[in-house]
Scaffold this motif. Sequence first.
Motif, PDB file in Angstrom:
ATOM      1  N   TYR A 667       0.626  -1.286   0.027  1.00 35.49           N
ATOM      2  CA  TYR A 667       0.069  -0.017   0.150  1.00 35.49           C
ATOM      3  C   TYR A 667       0.631   1.181   0.079  1.00 35.49           C
ATOM      4  O   TYR A 667       1.827   1.413   0.854  1.00 35.49           O
ATOM      5  CB  TYR A 667      -0.771  -0.006   1.314  1.00 35.49           C
ATOM      6  N   PHE A 668       0.582   2.295  -0.878  1.00 34.07           N
ATOM      7  CA  PHE A 668       1.242   3.393  -0.942  1.00 34.07           C
ATOM      8  C   PHE A 668       0.293   4.696  -0.673  1.00 34.07           C
ATOM      9  O   PHE A 668      -0.889   4.555  -1.191  1.00 34.07           O
ATOM     10  CB  PHE A 668       2.210   3.437  -2.248  1.00 34.07           C
ATOM     11  N   GLU A 669       0.832   5.839  -0.204  1.00 31.98           N
ATOM     12  CA  GLU A 669      -0.045   7.001  -0.235  1.00 31.98           C
ATOM     13  C   GLU A 669      -0.437   7.356  -1.611  1.00 31.98           C
ATOM     14  O   GLU A 669       0.614   7.568  -2.527  1.00 31.98           O
ATOM     15  CB  GLU A 669       0.746   8.064   0.457  1.00 31.98           C
ATOM     16  N   ASN A 670      -1.492   7.914  -1.658  1.00 30.91           N
ATOM     17  CA  ASN A 670      -2.212   8.393  -3.012  1.00 30.91           C
ATOM     18  C   ASN A 670      -2.413   7.232  -4.140  1.00 30.91           C
ATOM     19  O   ASN A 670      -2.725   7.602  -5.082  1.00 30.91           O
ATOM     20  CB  ASN A 670      -1.364   9.572  -3.363  1.00 30.91           C
ATOM     21  N   GLU A 671      -1.756   6.225  -3.795  1.00 29.80           N
ATOM     22  CA  GLU A 671      -1.862   5.149  -4.941  1.00 29.80           C
ATOM     23  C   GLU A 671      -2.621   3.923  -4.489  1.00 29.80           C
ATOM     24  O   GLU A 671      -3.127   3.124  -5.301  1.00 29.80           O
ATOM     25  CB  GLU A 671      -0.332   4.771  -5.448  1.00 29.80           C
ATOM     26  N   MET A 674      -0.556  -1.780  -4.566  1.00 29.26           N
ATOM     27  CA  MET A 674       0.019  -2.083  -5.817  1.00 29.26           C
ATOM     28  C   MET A 674       0.778  -3.121  -6.123  1.00 29.26           C
ATOM     29  O   MET A 674       1.516  -3.451  -5.042  1.00 29.26           O
ATOM     30  CB  MET A 674       1.128  -0.633  -6.154  1.00 29.26           C
ATOM     31  N   THR A 676       3.722  -5.073  -6.468  1.00 32.00           N
ATOM     32  CA  THR A 676       5.097  -4.464  -6.097  1.00 32.00           C
ATOM     33  C   THR A 676       6.331  -5.685  -6.118  1.00 32.00           C
ATOM     34  O   THR A 676       6.072  -6.633  -5.368  1.00 32.00           O
ATOM     35  CB  THR A 676       5.310  -3.835  -4.617  1.00 32.00           C
ATOM     36  N   ASP A 706       9.105   4.075  -3.213  1.00 33.95           N
ATOM     37  CA  ASP A 706       7.719   4.301  -3.505  1.00 33.95           C
ATOM     38  C   ASP A 706       7.552   4.674  -4.925  1.00 33.95           C
ATOM     39  O   ASP A 706       8.553   4.587  -5.765  1.00 33.95           O
ATOM     40  CB  ASP A 706       6.963   5.605  -2.911  1.00 33.95           C
ATOM     41  N   PRO A 707       6.319   4.667  -5.548  1.00 32.44           N
ATOM     42  CA  PRO A 707       6.442   5.071  -7.296  1.00 32.44           C
ATOM     43  C   PRO A 707       6.968   6.048  -7.782  1.00 32.44           C
ATOM     44  O   PRO A 707       7.505   6.138  -8.963  1.00 32.44           O
ATOM     45  CB  PRO A 707       4.907   5.018  -7.110  1.00 32.44           C
ATOM     46  N   SER A 728       1.162  15.941  -1.719  1.00 30.46           N
ATOM     47  CA  SER A 728      -0.045  15.797  -2.344  1.00 30.46           C
ATOM     48  C   SER A 728      -0.912  16.918  -1.656  1.00 30.46           C
ATOM     49  O   SER A 728      -0.822  17.263  -0.563  1.00 30.46           O
ATOM     50  CB  SER A 728      -0.748  14.306  -1.868  1.00 30.46           C
TER      51      SER A 728
END
Length: 1330
Positions: A667-671, A674, A676, A706-707, A728
Amino acid sequence: MPSATSNGIRIAIDRGGTFCDFWARIAGREDDVIFKLLSVSPDEYPDAPSEGIRRILEIASGKPVPRGQKLDLSTVESIRMGTTVATNALLERKGERVALLISKGFRDLLIIGNQARPHIFDLSVRKLDRLYEKVIEIDERVTIEGFAEDPEPKPIDTSTDPDLVEGLTGEAVRILKRPDYDLVRKQLEELWSQGFRSLAIALMHSYAFNDHETAIAELAQEMGFKVAVSSLLQPQIKIVPRAQSATADAYLSPIIQDYLDGFRDCFKEGFSGSDANKLLLSQSDGGLTSSNKFTGLRAILSGPAGGVVGCARTCYDEAEGTPVLGFDMGGTSTDVSRYGGVFEHVFESTTAEVTIQSPQLDINTVAAGGGSMLFWKNGLFVVGPESAGAHPGPACYGKGGPLTITDANFFLGRILQDYFPRPLDYDSVQKQMLHLTDQVNAEKVGGAKLTPEEVAMGFLQVANAAMTRPIRTLSEGRGFETSSHNLACFGGAGGQHATAVARDLGIRRVLIHRLSSILSAYGMALADVVVEVREPEAVAYDESTIQRIRTRLDGLCAKATEGLVSQGFQPHQVSHECFLNMRYRGSDTALMIPEPEDGTKFDEAFVARHQREFGFTQPREILVDDLRVRGIGKGVEVEQSSPFEQLRGLKPIYIDAAEASSVQKVYFENEGWMETPIFHLAKLTRDRKIRGPAMIIDETQTIVLDPASEATILQAHVIIELLDTSKSKLGTKNVDPIALSVFGHRFMNVAEQMGQTFQKTSISTNIKERLDYSCAVFSKEGGLVANAPHIPGHLGSMSYAIAYQARKYPKGQLKPGDVLLSNHPSSGGTHLPDLTVTTPVFDPDDPETILFFVANRGHHADIGGITAGSMPPNSTELWQEGAAVDSFKLVKEGVFDEEGVTKILYHDPAQYPGCSGTRTLKDNIADLKAAIASNHRGIHLITALVREYTWPVVQFYMDAIQKNAEASVRDLLRKFSKRFQGQPLEAVDYLDDGTPLALKITIDGETGSAKFDFTGTGPEAYNNLNTPPAVMYSGIIYCLRSMISSDIPLNQGCLSPIDIYCPPNTILSPSLKAATVGSNVESSQRIVDLVFKAFRAAGASQGTCNNLTFGYGGNTSSSPSSSSSKDNSSDRKGFGYYETIAGGAGAGANWDGQSGVHTHITNTRMTDPETFEKRYPVLLREFSIRHGSGGKGRHPGGDGCIRDIELRLPMQVSILSERRVIAPYGMAGGEEGQRGRNLWIRKDPFDATTRTISLGGKATVMMNKGDRIIVQTPGGGGYGRPLGSQSIVPGDVEEVMDDEKVEAYIRPPHLFHARASGSVVERQLQATSN
C-alpha cells in the motif's frame, strides 16, 4: 592495532539492547563476515560478544572452536566493540553505590540541579532516582576574585595576598577555606566502613583551582577507593554538570570494568602482554580507546557513535561535498545526526535526566521507532513515546502486544513475513487495526470515513513528521538548508521510511549502505583511536595572547601523543586536531572552533561561524574559554569505495519487473494497493537500476521504493533518487485528522526553532541561561496558533498583546519589515520587564494584507525604575517599575531604531523621581535584536510551509488545530462536571496582605463550557500585585492543560470554552496606572493555586517565584523637572541581576510533592553557582533543600530551598515574594507547607556586630560588603490525612480521590528518556523546561 599486520583479523561488534551485530574481515576471504546474535541468550551462550568472536575464529581457521575454551587471539589484529552496558545502567539506575564529596553548603545541589522541572505540565514532577547514595560536605571553599559584569575592571595582583593564587585559567582565585585533611580522612574511613568503594569528588571552582580536589582524591585512592575527580574528567565551568559527570563516572565505570573483566576471562591472554591493546572500545565521541582507559562517562553513546562514524565514512565524499544527515531508526527510538566533513560534538548533554560534561558526537534521539505505539487521542493521530518493547512486543508478535509502527508497516505489506526473524501474526494486527479504524471514524468530525489502510498510512506519516522535526532543527538550526543534504538511512527500520522521510524534508537523494543494518558495528571497524585532552582558559583572543594559546595547544598535543603512544602507536602515526572554545564577551554561547587550515586566525573563523549560525556578529571582545586537542592514532585502514565516484559517468541498466524474485501487494500513499516486485539485494549486480514501486531485501533489512523514486545498485550502496518531492494536495473543506496531526508537529517545530534562535542569539543571562522567554505564532487577529511549551505564564497572555497590536494599526499602517515593541498592561502586557516583540507577516501579493504574526516575549534583567533589576518589591505606581511601552516601531521597514529604543529604555524612565533608566542598555538592545532574529526565523519557516502547502491550506489548519484544542478542553470539563455531579466548584485564598482571591466555576456538562467567576476578589491594591487580565488567562490555560493527561496543542482554542468574569476595579482588573510588577510572578502563582483548589487537584505548591534582584548604578534624577540637570542627577555604570528561586511542589492523590523545583507559572533555570560567582560580586554560601518544610500527608508536599548569598560589594538588594504569611494549603486532609522566610544577616558598620533581620515578603535594602541575604522558600502542601493522624485541617475537604481517576486525567502516562541528547534534544529540553 597499529603494531599488527594488515593480515590480522579485524573484528567489530555492536552489543545493542536486543541484537549483537558482528562484522569481521579475514585475510584471504573475499567476503566480510556479517551476522547477528541475540544480545542475551543464556540457554545458548553466556556472553554474546565472546560467542560471536568464537564463531569468527571458527570461520577463519576452518576448525571447530569448542564453547567454554579460552580463545586464542594471536591471529586477531583488533576487536573493536561498542556496548550499551553504561547506557542501560544509567537508564535503569543499576550502577555502583556512590558517595559524592562536594563543597560545604551544596549537599543537595544535584537534587535541585537547574531547578527546572523536566515536563512543565506534569504536576507530579516525576524524576528518575539520583545516582549517588550518600553525600559528604567538605568544609573548603575558593571563589573567583574579580567579576565579569564589573563595568570598570581593575587588574588583580595575586602576589599581594597569600590567599590569592593564579588559577588554571589565568584568573585570580581566592582561597577562603582550606580543607582539614585529618577530618576528611575520618569522613572517608566512615564511608569505607559503610561499604562504599566508589567516590565522586566535585568542589566549587575546581575547573580553575583543583588542588583541594586532587589532594582529597589522592587520600581516597591510598585508602583503596575508586575515585572520579570532576576537574580531571572535564575541567569546565559549571559545577552542576561537572559534579553530575563525576557522579555518573563513579556510578558507571565499576559496572563497565566488571563487564570487561568477565569478557577478558574468555581469552587466553586476557588482553594482557602482546594482546594488551587489541581490545578497543567505542567512546561517545566516535573515537576508540584501549579497554584499560575506557570509562563509564565516555561510554554512554558507545554504540550509536559507531553508527555516526559508519555513516560519515561510507556516505560522505570530501570531493563531492554534499553533507549527510544520518537517520538510524531502531526498535524504540530513532537517532539523527549530521556530518559535513567534520565530526560535530557537543560537550554538555542530558541523558536519563543526568547532565553530563563530556565530548559526545551530536546524536539526537527521537521517541519514534518500530516499536512505538499508535494512539488516537483528542482527535489526533499520536505515535509514542510509549514503546511495546521486546515483551510483549508489537501486535504482530502474537503475544497480545499493542499496535505499533512495525504493525502499520506489516499491515501495509512493507514487511515480508518470510524474511522477518520471527513468525508474524497478521490476524492480530488486522483485528486491532479494524478496531482502531472504527474508533477514528466514530470520533472524527466531517469528511469521508477512513479505511484501515488509510489509518495505518496516517500513523506512518505522523511518525515521519515526528522524526523529521529534529532533523530540520539539526540542519536549519545551524544555518544549513535541509534540502541541500543527502539522507543516509540505517538501522533495522530505516529502509522502510527512507523515501517518505526524504520527501518530507525535500531531500532528493537517499544513501543506504549494504551493511546499513549493522552500520554501527561497521563504523567501529572504520573508526580511529582517539585521545581527547582539554584545559580551561580565560583570556581574550588578541595579538598579546596568541603565543600563550599556541604554547598551551602544543603542550596539549604532546599529552595526546603520549596517550596514544601508551596504546601502541608510534609518534608518526599520530595527528592532531586543535580547537578553541570561543565566545563574545557578555555572551554564554561558546562555539568550538577548529584550527583553520587556510591560514586564517581562530577569531576570523569564529566570526564567520557566528554569522552563519546566528545571522549576526558583535563588536565585542572574543574570549577563549577552553583549549582542546583531539589526538588521532591511524592504524590499518579499511578501504572504502565512494558511491559518488561510481555514479560519475555511470549508465545504469533498468531491471525489468519480470526479473523480480517475487511480487507482493504493497500500500502506497495516494496510490493504494500496488503490485510490487521484490528484489534480493545479494542477487543484484552493480550498475543496475530499479523503478519504484519496489522492495529490496536482504537478511537484515527491507528497503521500500515508492512509485516516485528509483534505486541504483552500486558496489556497496543502494542510491535512491526521488523523482518528485512535491506533496499531495490538501483540501480546505474537511479536516483531515492525519494532516492535522502532521501540521501540529510542523507548527510546533516553528515555535521551537524560534525559541532556539532567541536563546542562541541573545546576550543576557535571563534569556540565554535562565531561558525566561517564550515564542509563538498567531493568527492575523492575534489568536495563539502554536506556542512551544516555554514559560507557562506566557501561554495565554501573549495573544492579548498581539490582538491589541492587530487592532491598533488599521490596514496600511504596518508595512513589510516593521517590528513592534510593547510591554504596557493596557496593551496586553503582564509586568514591564517582559518585553514583547511582534512581527507581522504580509501576503507577498498584497503588501498591505497581514496573513499572521510571529512574536516572542522575554524577561529583561533591567528596564529602569526605582530599583536595580526592575522588580521593585514596594512599587505602588507603574512608572516606578521602569519603561512602559504601549506600542513602538522597533524596526521601521527593515531599519532598527536604536535611537528611539534608547530614549524609551534609558532616558524616559529616568525622568521620574528616584528612577533610573535601564542599567543594562547594551544587553537590552542585543536581546531585542535576538528577538527580531527569532521572529525572522519563524517567518522563514512558516513561509516555507506556505510554499509547500499553499496559504489557504496552512490557514485552514491553523484554525483546525485551535478547534482541536478546544474540543480537548471541553472533554475535560465534561469529565469534571460528571465527577462533581454538576455542582459549582468554589475556592477562596488570600494574598499575604489579606486581599481575597475568590473563584466560582460553573460547568455546563452538555457543552463542556465553563464560567470562571472571580466575584468576591479584593480591590486594587496599594502594592504591585495588581494583575492585568492577560495574566489571569495564562493561569487558567496552564491549569486546564496540566489536568489533561495527553499532549494537546497549546493555542487559543484552549480558552474558547471558557467565559471569564471579573468585576471591575479588583486586584485582577486594576486601573491602567496600577503597579503590576508582581503580577506575572506572584499573583499568577496564587491564581493557579486558586484554580487547582477549586478543582481539588492537588495541594498548593510554593505559590511564589521568590524574586531576588541586586545590583548598582544607573542614571537617576531627583524629580521629573530635573532630568536634564547634572547637579540633581547621577549616572553610574553598573548592572542588575535577577533570579527566581525554586521551592516545594504540592502533593496529589497518587504522588509525593517534588522538592526544590520551580512550580506552575514559571520554570526558569537557576544560574550555575560557579557562573553566578564568576559573573557577579557575590559568594553563594548555601543552596540546599529546606528539609521538613513540605506539608505532611498521606503524600507529603515537596520541601522548599535555602539560598544564602553573601555580598562582596555594597549593593541594592530586593526581594519580592509571597507565602510568607498565608501558608500553602494542603488538600483532602493534608497539612500546610511551611511559609517562606527572607533574612538579612547584617554586619553593623559601626560596632561590627551581626544582626539577623527578617525582611518580610517584600523589601528593598542597601546591603554592605559581607552582608548576606538568606531566602528560605515555602514547601508544598500535603495530600490526604497523614497515616495515623486524627487531626482535621480547617477549611479542607477530606476527599482522597481514587488513584486511577487521577491517573486518567492529571498525570502524564509515560515519560520518554532519550539515550542520546545532542544539540537538538538539549535545545528542545531547554524549550520545554523554560
